[in-house]
Scaffold this motif. Structure first.
Motif, PDB file in Angstrom:
ATOM      1  N   CYS A 213       0.828  -1.209   0.000  1.00 42.54           N
ATOM      2  CA  CYS A 213       0.000   0.000   0.000  1.00 42.54           C
ATOM      3  C   CYS A 213       0.867   1.266   0.000  1.00 42.54           C
ATOM      4  O   CYS A 213       0.612   2.239  -0.729  1.00 42.54           O
ATOM      5  CB  CYS A 213      -0.929   0.001   1.208  1.00 42.54           C
ATOM      6  N   ILE A 214       1.916   1.209   0.853  1.00 42.36           N
ATOM      7  CA  ILE A 214       2.827   2.354   0.917  1.00 42.36           C
ATOM      8  C   ILE A 214       3.521   2.570  -0.415  1.00 42.36           C
ATOM      9  O   ILE A 214       3.647   3.708  -0.921  1.00 42.36           O
ATOM     10  CB  ILE A 214       3.837   2.163   2.045  1.00 42.36           C
ATOM     11  N   LEU A 217       1.115   4.067  -2.883  1.00 44.41           N
ATOM     12  CA  LEU A 217       0.922   5.484  -2.617  1.00 44.41           C
ATOM     13  C   LEU A 217       2.112   6.308  -3.082  1.00 44.41           C
ATOM     14  O   LEU A 217       1.952   7.372  -3.717  1.00 44.41           O
ATOM     15  CB  LEU A 217       0.676   5.684  -1.124  1.00 44.41           C
ATOM     16  N   LEU A 220       2.039   6.546  -6.774  1.00 45.07           N
ATOM     17  CA  LEU A 220       1.089   7.563  -7.252  1.00 45.07           C
ATOM     18  C   LEU A 220       1.653   8.965  -7.067  1.00 45.07           C
ATOM     19  O   LEU A 220       1.506   9.858  -7.944  1.00 45.07           O
ATOM     20  CB  LEU A 220      -0.234   7.430  -6.514  1.00 45.07           C
ATOM     21  N   ILE A 221       2.318   9.200  -5.932  1.00 50.31           N
ATOM     22  CA  ILE A 221       2.913  10.524  -5.702  1.00 50.31           C
ATOM     23  C   ILE A 221       3.983  10.828  -6.733  1.00 50.31           C
ATOM     24  O   ILE A 221       4.042  11.922  -7.318  1.00 50.31           O
ATOM     25  CB  ILE A 221       3.486  10.595  -4.282  1.00 50.31           C
TER      26      ILE A 221
END
Length: 261
Positions: A213-214, A217, A220-221
């Motif tokens: 998940c990290i 994320l 995506l960033i």
């Protein structure tokens, strides 16, 4: 010679013990005549056989003591001691023959139950014993006692072998029990290790899911930053896009500074 104790204290003691056994044998055979039950007669014969075995052992000790004292005693004393020993042997053999006769009578009675009485068997045994000389009776008695001793030794050997087999079996069972205990302990350890490993795998799975998940994320960033950079590079004069520090064109910045001056 008034008493054997005057010659040797050991001979006196042996003579007394042998005399006691002879009295016990005499009383035992008299008692045997009055016993009618076969099982009791058999037990009485066994007791008398044990007494005769003890008597034979004592006579051997008496004979050995006489031989040890031959060089100390005179010829007359040695002759008297040897005659005493022969008398003991003869008396013992008489009891041995009595025991054999009783055993034969018991066997004949048992055989008569199935085959009928055998005529003249008892008379033949009596005639056979009466026709033997004293030396033959002595030899025959010694042979019977030797056979009894051999049978006892064989019985002892069988008992010892049985005890040995039992000991080996017990040791083998103990070793197998210890091995089974170790196996059970190892299985418990394996079960505990499997439970611990399963718990650890679950924790690792949860950690990996969190890490994914990290990473998603962060991805995506990063993709958003890259998209902004690309748009900024393509449309540098687009005021709707906020400048990212360090990415604005240097020339334009210097130009704006000159206008300010």
């Amino acid at each position: 010679m008034s008493s054997l104790s005057s010659i040797s204290e050991t001979l006196g003691e042996l003579d007394g013990q042998i005399s006691d056994i002879f009295r016990a044998l005499s009383n035992g055979f008299q008692k045997l005549e009055k016993i009618k039950e076969a099982s009791r007669r058999t037990r009485q014969l066994e007791e008398l056989t044990d007494k005769m075995r003890d008597c034979k052992r004592l006579i051997k000790e008496f004979d050995q003591e006489v031989k040890d004292m031959e060089t100390v005693n005179d010829a007359n004393t040695n002759r008297i001691l040897n005659e005493k020993k022969q008398s003991m042997v003869k008396e013992l053999n008489s009891y041995v023959n009595m025991k054999k006769q009783y055993v034969n009578n018991l066997e004949n009675k048992r055989a008569d139950l199935f085959e009928g009485p055998s005529e003249g068997a008892g008379e033949q045994n009596v005639l056979l014993a009466s026709s033997m000389t004293n030396q033959q009776l002595v030899d025959h008695g010694n042979q019977m006692m030797d056979e009894t001793d051999q049978a006892i030794e064989r019985g002892k050997k069988i008992v010892q072998e049985t005890i040995g087999v039992g000991t080996e079996t017990a040791a083998a069972l103990k070793a197998q029990t210890d091995q089974m205990s170790r196996i059970v302990n190892e299985l418990d350890s394996i079960h505990f290790s499997l439970k611990k490993a399963s718990k650890l795998v679950k924790e690792i799975g949860r950690q990996v899911a969190t890490d994914r998940c990290i990473m998603a994320l962060l991805f995506l960033i990063v993709m958003g930053v890259i998209a902004i950079i690309i748009v900024k590079l393509v449309h540098p004069n687009n005021k709707d896009i906020r400048d990212i520090p360090g990415l604005a064109p240097p020339a334009q910045t210097r130009k704006l500074l000159s206008y300010a001056n």
